[in-house]
Design a protein around this motif. Structure first.
Motif, PDB file in Angstrom:
ATOM      1  N   PHE B 622       0.737  -1.164  -0.196  1.00 44.35           N
ATOM      2  CA  PHE B 622      -0.059   0.034  -0.129  1.00 44.35           C
ATOM      3  C   PHE B 622       0.940   1.239   0.096  1.00 44.35           C
ATOM      4  N   ASP B 623       2.261   1.025  -0.361  1.00 42.40           N
ATOM      5  CA  ASP B 623       2.986   2.226  -0.318  1.00 42.40           C
ATOM      6  C   ASP B 623       2.953   2.902  -1.913  1.00 42.40           C
ATOM      7  N   TYR B 624       2.376   3.961  -2.084  1.00 40.86           N
ATOM      8  CA  TYR B 624       2.282   4.698  -3.334  1.00 40.86           C
ATOM      9  C   TYR B 624       3.129   5.763  -3.498  1.00 40.86           C
ATOM     10  N   ASP B 625       4.375   5.591  -3.128  1.00 36.44           N
ATOM     11  CA  ASP B 625       5.623   6.631  -3.342  1.00 36.44           C
ATOM     12  C   ASP B 625       5.893   6.532  -4.820  1.00 36.44           C
ATOM     13  N   GLU B 626       5.819   7.607  -5.434  1.00 33.45           N
ATOM     14  CA  GLU B 626       5.983   7.523  -6.944  1.00 33.45           C
ATOM     15  C   GLU B 626       7.439   8.219  -7.217  1.00 33.45           C
ATOM     16  N   GLY B 627       8.208   8.262  -6.355  1.00 33.50           N
ATOM     17  CA  GLY B 627       9.502   8.851  -6.656  1.00 33.50           C
ATOM     18  C   GLY B 627       9.505  10.340  -6.772  1.00 33.50           C
ATOM     19  N   TYR B 628      10.459  10.928  -7.432  1.00 33.95           N
ATOM     20  CA  TYR B 628      10.563  12.351  -7.547  1.00 33.95           C
ATOM     21  C   TYR B 628      11.078  12.565  -8.714  1.00 33.95           C
ATOM     22  N   HIS B 629      11.296  13.842  -9.361  1.00 28.36           N
ATOM     23  CA  HIS B 629      11.837  14.552 -10.567  1.00 28.36           C
ATOM     24  C   HIS B 629      13.088  15.319 -10.390  1.00 28.36           C
ATOM     25  N   ILE B 630      14.065  15.002 -11.018  1.00 29.47           N
ATOM     26  CA  ILE B 630      15.200  16.177 -11.153  1.00 29.47           C
ATOM     27  C   ILE B 630      14.936  16.935 -12.347  1.00 29.47           C
ATOM     28  N   GLU B 631      14.820  18.126 -11.996  1.00 34.92           N
ATOM     29  CA  GLU B 631      14.392  19.065 -13.121  1.00 34.92           C
ATOM     30  C   GLU B 631      15.745  19.292 -13.926  1.00 34.92           C
ATOM     31  N   VAL B 632      15.193  19.854 -15.295  1.00 33.59           N
ATOM     32  CA  VAL B 632      16.187  20.211 -16.260  1.00 33.59           C
ATOM     33  C   VAL B 632      17.491  21.088 -15.739  1.00 33.59           C
ATOM     34  N   ASP B 633      17.124  22.286 -15.157  1.00 34.03           N
ATOM     35  CA  ASP B 633      18.115  23.050 -14.809  1.00 34.03           C
ATOM     36  C   ASP B 633      19.101  22.362 -13.806  1.00 34.03           C
ATOM     37  N   GLU B 634      18.617  21.479 -12.983  1.00 32.62           N
ATOM     38  CA  GLU B 634      19.407  20.915 -11.895  1.00 32.62           C
ATOM     39  C   GLU B 634      20.498  19.929 -12.721  1.00 32.62           C
ATOM     40  N   VAL B 635      19.999  19.182 -13.898  1.00 38.91           N
ATOM     41  CA  VAL B 635      20.720  18.428 -14.599  1.00 38.91           C
ATOM     42  C   VAL B 635      21.979  19.262 -15.340  1.00 38.91           C
ATOM     43  N   ILE B 636      21.482  20.384 -15.725  1.00 36.19           N
ATOM     44  CA  ILE B 636      22.507  21.287 -16.479  1.00 36.19           C
ATOM     45  C   ILE B 636      23.604  21.431 -15.567  1.00 36.19           C
ATOM     46  N   GLU B 637      23.074  21.896 -14.308  1.00 32.24           N
ATOM     47  CA  GLU B 637      24.134  22.135 -13.653  1.00 32.24           C
ATOM     48  C   GLU B 637      24.736  21.244 -13.115  1.00 32.24           C
ATOM     49  N   THR B 638      24.380  20.084 -12.777  1.00 30.69           N
ATOM     50  CA  THR B 638      25.181  18.855 -12.605  1.00 30.69           C
ATOM     51  C   THR B 638      26.273  18.419 -13.415  1.00 30.69           C
ATOM     52  N   GLU B 639      25.701  18.469 -14.607  1.00 30.16           N
ATOM     53  CA  GLU B 639      26.492  17.889 -15.751  1.00 30.16           C
ATOM     54  C   GLU B 639      27.895  19.101 -16.164  1.00 30.16           C
ATOM     55  N   LYS B 640      27.331  20.316 -15.942  1.00 29.48           N
ATOM     56  CA  LYS B 640      28.425  21.157 -16.158  1.00 29.48           C
ATOM     57  C   LYS B 640      29.477  21.139 -15.275  1.00 29.48           C
ATOM     58  N   LYS B 641      29.196  20.976 -13.994  1.00 29.68           N
ATOM     59  CA  LYS B 641      30.157  20.710 -12.754  1.00 29.68           C
ATOM     60  C   LYS B 641      31.169  19.439 -13.089  1.00 29.68           C
ATOM     61  N   ALA B 642      30.277  18.437 -13.214  1.00 30.07           N
ATOM     62  CA  ALA B 642      30.989  17.143 -13.535  1.00 30.07           C
ATOM     63  C   ALA B 642      31.817  16.983 -14.663  1.00 30.07           C
TER      64      ALA B 642
END
Lengths: 125, 648
Positions: B622-642
C-alpha cells in the motif's frame, strides 16, 4: 513507469486463495487421509496440475496478447529445467543401483548367483 | 537454555574472535557517534536504492568475507604444515573448512560479482537504475543479513561442520545435533532470496531498459554474460531453495526426506545439491569471463575477437551447466552407464570454454598491450585457468575420477578454476571500474605489487597440491604424515604470500584514497570502449542526462568518432528517480530475526518474525510513493560541474 492501477485485483486474490486451499488439501491428503498410497500419489499429482493451471491463468498472463503477452520463452525453459530435474533425478538415483556395485540389471535377483553374474557383467563393460 | 550453551566456550581462538568482534563493533559505534555520522549512515547508505551505492555495499561486504574466508584458509594451512602443533583440533578443523568453502562461494564470490554487475550493467546499457530499485535494496539486505547469520555461528551456537556441500546423512539431526547446520541452512536460504531477486531484477533490466538502438547483439560482453548468468540463477536457485527447505524440515520438524531411517534418501541431497551446485559454479565464472573480455579488449586496444562466438560459447556453457551435475559424485555408485553419460557432457564443456580462451588470445594477437594492473590480472588468468580446465577434463573421466575423487588433486583443481577465474576477475573488475565507483584510480605501482605477490603465492600454494593429491592425500583431513611435509609446507608458504598480497591490496586502497588525483576524465583509463565510460566521473545520481543512438557493441568508440556525449542539451527532460526508503533494511532485519529464532528452534519467536515479514509486505503493497523528478536546470548544473564546463 505505468499509471497507477486503481482496479481491485480480483483475479489475483482468487488465485491466491485457491492456491493456499489446494496446498492445504494436498497436505491433508498426505498426512491425515486414509487413502491407499497409490491414490494419495494420484491425488497429489492431480492437485499439482490444477495448481499449475491456476498459476498460469491467474498470475502469468497466459490469456493476454500484445505487449504483456505470455512469456512463452521463459515457460519453455522452465519446462525443460523441470524435465531435467525430474528425469535426471530418476535417471541418476534409480538406474544401475545395486548393492554390489555391479551392472545394472540384476537387483531383482538374489543370492550368490546374481553376485557372480553382475561381476561378469561389470568386466564386460 | 544456559548462557554457556548459547555462546561457544572453551576455544582460545574463538575467545579471541569474540574479543575482536566486540572491539571492532565498539570502534565503529564510537566513530559513528564521535563524528555524528549515524544520520549520514541511515540517509545515504542504509536506505539507498541507488544501484551504484548498493553495488559498493556488496563489494565491501564481499571484501570483508574474503578476509574472513582467507583467515579460515590460513588457519587450515597452518594446521596442515605443522600437524603436531595441534593448532586446530579435528572438530575445529571441520568447522573451519566448512565455513571457508561456504563463505568463499556464497558470501564472497557471488556478492562480489553481483556488486560489479550492480554498478556496471545499468551503466553499460544506458539505464538510470535497475528495473526494480526497491527490490534491489531488498536483495542486498537479505544477502547481508544472511551472511551475518552465517558468520555469527562461530561465536553463538557453534559453526556448521559438515563441509560446504553439507551432505546428508552427516548433516541430519541424528549425526549433527545442535544449531550448527541450521545456521548453514537458514543463512543460505536468507541470502538465496537476495540472489534470486537480483537474478530476476537484472534480467528484466537488461531485457527492457537498454539504450535506443542497442539490440541484444550490440550489448557489451559483460552485459551478455550477466544476462546469461541471470538465466542460470533463476533456474538453478529454486533447486537449492527446495533442498534447503526439505533439510530444514527434516532437522527441525522431524520429517524423513534425507534421513537414514523412515525411507529417507540421503543421496538425494547430493543429487539436488549438485543440480544447483554445478550451475552455481557457472554463476560465478561467466560474469568473470565477461569482465576479462572487457578488460582484455580495452587494454589490447582492439575490438574483442569473435564477438558472436563469445556470446554463443556463453550460451552453450550455460546450457551444458545443467546436465553435468553427476560428475561431482561419480563414486556414489550410479553405475557405468549413468557415469558415462555425464562424463561425456562434462568433457563437452571444454569445447566452448576453449573457444573463449582462443578468442582472448586472438584479441591479444598483434595488439598493443597496455600492462595496467587490471590487464595483468586478466593476462595471468588465461594460463592459470587453463591448467585448472585441463585437470578438470582429467577429473571428468569417470573411471579415472575414482582415483582423484576427494583428494587434494580435486582441491587443487577447483582452486585453480575459482581463483584465477573468479577472484582474479574480481580484482581486475574492481581495479578497472574503481574510478567509476569512487572517483579516483587505484595506485598502479602498489596494485602491481599486490598482483605479483598474490599470483606467485597462488601457484606456490596450489600447484604442489596436485602432487599431494596424486600421492593420495585426502581432502578434509586435519593431520598428515611426515612424508607429505615438504609439499604441504610449500603450499602453506604460498597461502601466506596470497595473504600478504591481500594486505598490500588493502594498503593500495587506503593509499589511493589519500593520495590519488581527483577530477579525472569520464573515460578514466583512456582506453574505454563501452557506454559506462561515457558518463562523467563521479557519475551523477541519474547516470545519463541523455543517450545517443547505439550502433555497435563498442558504443563509446562510435560516440568519440561522432563527437557525441551523454549530455545533449536539446534532448534534456526532467528525470524520474525512485525515492530512498528504509523498508528493505527493516524487512531484511525482521527476516534475520525470524531465521535466528528458527536456528535455535524457538518456534514461537520464528512465527512472530514471519508475521512481521508479512506486515512489512502489506505495508509495501500500500506504499504509493511514486518517486521524484530532477528538473532540467539541475541536470544542466550537475553535468556542467561534472564535465568541468565553464562556457556561456
Amino acid at each position: 513507469m505505468e499509471k497507477k492501477q486503481n482496479k481491485y485485483p480480483v483475479n489475483h486474490i482468487i488465485g491466491f486463495a485457491l492456491s493456499i486451499t489446494l496446498t492445504i488439501v494436498a497436505a491433508w491428503t498426505a498426512l491425515s487421509s486414509d487413502l491407499p498410497v497409490m491414490w494419495i500419489i494420484i491425488a497429489i499429482m492431480a492437485l499439482a496440475v490444477i495448481q499449475a493451471g491456476i498459476q498460469l491463468f491467474m498470475f502469468m498472463h497466459i490469456t493476454e496478447r500484445g505487449a504483456t503477452h505470455a512469456p512463452w520463452n521463459m515457460m519453455f525453459h522452465a519446462f525443460v529445467i523441470a524435465a531435467i530435474v525430474v528425469a535426471g533425478s530418476l535417471f541418476t538415483m534409480s538406474f544401475g543401483f545395486t548393492h554390489d556395485h555391479g551392472g545394472g540389471d540384476h537387483h531383482d535377483e538374489s543370492g550368490a548367483e546374481s553376485h557372480e553374474e553382475s561381476h561378469d557383467d561389470h568386466e564386460g563393460h | 537454555m544456559q548462557l554457556d550453551e548459547f555462546f561457544v566456550t572453551g576455544e582460545p581462538l574463538i575467545y579471541a574472535g569474540m574479543v575482536s568482534i566486540v572491539l571492532v563493533s565498539a570502534t565503529v559505534i564510537f566513530l559513528l557517534t564521535y563524528f555524528k555520522r549515524w544520520k549520514w549512515l541511515w540517509n545515504e547508505w542504509l536506505t539507498t536504492v541507488d544501484h551504484k551505492k548498493i553495488g559498493i555495499m556488496y563489494i565491501l561486504s564481499a571484501l570483508a568475507m574474503l578476509f574472513r574466508g582467507g583467515v579460515d584458509a590460513l588457519m587450515m594451512r597452518t594446521q596442515l604444515a605443522f600437524p603436531d602443533m595441534n593448532f586446530l583440533n579435528s572438530q575445529h578443523y571441520n568447522e573451519v573448512f566448512t565455513t571457508h568453502g561456504t563463505i568463499m562461494i556464497i558470501f564472497m564470490a557471488m556478492p562480489f560479482l553481483i556488486g560489479l554487475m550492480n554498478i556496471i550493467v545499468p551503466l553499460q546499457i544506458g539505464a538510470r537504475d535497475f528495473a526494480f530499485p526497491f527490490l534491489n535494496a531488498v536483495s542486498f539486505w537479505s544477502f547481508f543479513f544472511g551472511a551475518l547469520l552465517f558468520n555469527l555461528s562461530f561465536v553463538i551456537g557453534g559453526a556448521p561442520d559438515a563441509g560446504w556441500t553439507n551432505y546428508a546423512p552427516l548433516a541430519g539431526s541424528e549425526l549433527s545435533p545442535g544449531p550448527g547446520i541450521n545456521f548453514y541452512l537458514l543463512g543460505l536460504q536468507l541470502s538465496g532470496i537476495g540472489t534470486l531477486a537480483t537474478g530476476i531484477n537484472l534480467m528484466v533490466t537488461i531485457l527492457r531498459m537498454r539504450a535506443p538502438g542497442m539490440t541484444l547483439m550490440k550489448m557489451p560482453i559483460f552485459t551478455w554474460s550477466t544476462l546469461i548468468t541471470t538465466f542460470i540463477i533463476i533456474f538453478a536457485f529454486p533447486i537449492l531453495t527446495i533442498a534447503l527447505a526439505l533439510m530444514t524440515i527434516d532437522r527441525i520438524f522431524g520429517s524423513h526426506f534425507f534421513t537414514l531411517t523412515g525411507e529417507g534418501l540421503p543421496m538425494m541431497w547430493a543429487n539436488l545439491f549438485w543440480m544447483w551446485g554445478h550451475p552455481e559454479v557457472y554463476i560465478v565464472i561467466l560474469p568473470a569471463f565477461g569482465i576479462f573480455s572487457e578488460v582484455i579488449a580495452s587494454f589490447a586496444q582492439k575490438q574483442i575477437f569473435g564477438y558472436k562466438a563469445m556470446v554463443g560459447a556463453i550460451v552453450i556453457i550455460a546450457g551444458l551447466s545443467f546436465v553435468v551435475w553427476v560428475h561431482h559424485f561419480f563414486t556414489m555408485g550410479a553405475g557405468a552407464f549413468v557415469n558415462s553419460v555425464f562424463s561425456i557432457t562434462t568433457m563437452m564443456i571444454a569445447i566452448p570454454t576453449g573457444v573463449k580462451i582462443f578468442n582472448w588470445l586472438a584479441t591479444l594477437y598483434k595488439s598493443k598491450i597496455i600492462f595496467s594492473a587490471p590487464m595483468l590480472w586478466s593476462l595471468a588468468f588465461i594460463p592459470s585457468f587453463t591448467i585448472g580446465g585441463v585437470t578438470g577434463v582429467m577429473l571428468g573421466m569417470a573411471a579415472a575420477d575414482y582415483q582423484y575423487h576427494n583428494t587434494y588433486f580435486l582441491v587443487s583443481h577447483f582452486h585453480y578454476v575459482l581463483i584465477p577465474g573468479t577472484v582474479f576477475a574480481c580484482f581486475a573488475g574492481l581495479i578497472f571500474w574503481y574510478p567509476k565507483m569512487f572517483g579516483h584510480k587505484l595506485n598502479e605501482r602498489i596494485g602491481k605489487w599486490a598482483f605479483w605477490l598474490f599470483l606467485i603465492g597462488f601457484h606456490l600454494c596450489f600447484f604442489p597440491q596436485y602432487f599431494l593429491g596424486l600421492d593420495g592425500m585426502a581432502r578434509r583431513i586435519f593431520t598428515v604424515g611426515p612424508e607429505w611435509f615438504t609439499l604441504n609446507f610449500v603450499s602453506t608458504m604460498g597461502a601466506f604470500l596470497m595473504g600478504l598480497g591481500f594486505i598490500v591490496f588493502v594498503h593500495c586502497v587506503i593509499y589511493s584514497f589519500r593520495f590519488s588525483p581527483r577530477n579525472i576524465e569520464g573515460d578514466s583509463w583512456g582506453y574505454g570502449r563501452t557506454l559506462e565510460w561515457a558518463t562523467p566521473t563521479p557519475i551523477p545520481k541519474y547516470n545519463f542526462a541523455t543517450l545517443p543512438e547505439i550502433e555497435s557493441h563498442d558504443a563509446l568508440i562510435d560516440m568519440k568518432e561522432k563527437g557525441q556525449t551523454t549530455f545533449d542539451r536539446d534532448k534534456l527532460e526532467p528525470i524520474h528517480m525512485p525515492s530512498y526508503t528504509g523498508q528493505p533494511f527493516i524487512m531484511a532485519a525482521i527476516m534475520f530475526f525470524a531465521s535466528f529464532a528458527l536456528v535455535f528452534e524457538w518456534i514461537t519467536l520464528a512465527v512472530i518474525g514471519l508475521a512481521g515479514i508479512i506486515v512489512m509486505m502489506i505495508i509495501r503493497s500500500f506504499d504509493y510513493d511514486e518517486g521524484y523528478h530532477i528538473e532540467v536546470d539541475e541536470v544542466i548544473e550537475t553535468e556542467k560541474k561534472a564535465r568541468g564546463m565553464t562556457d556561456e
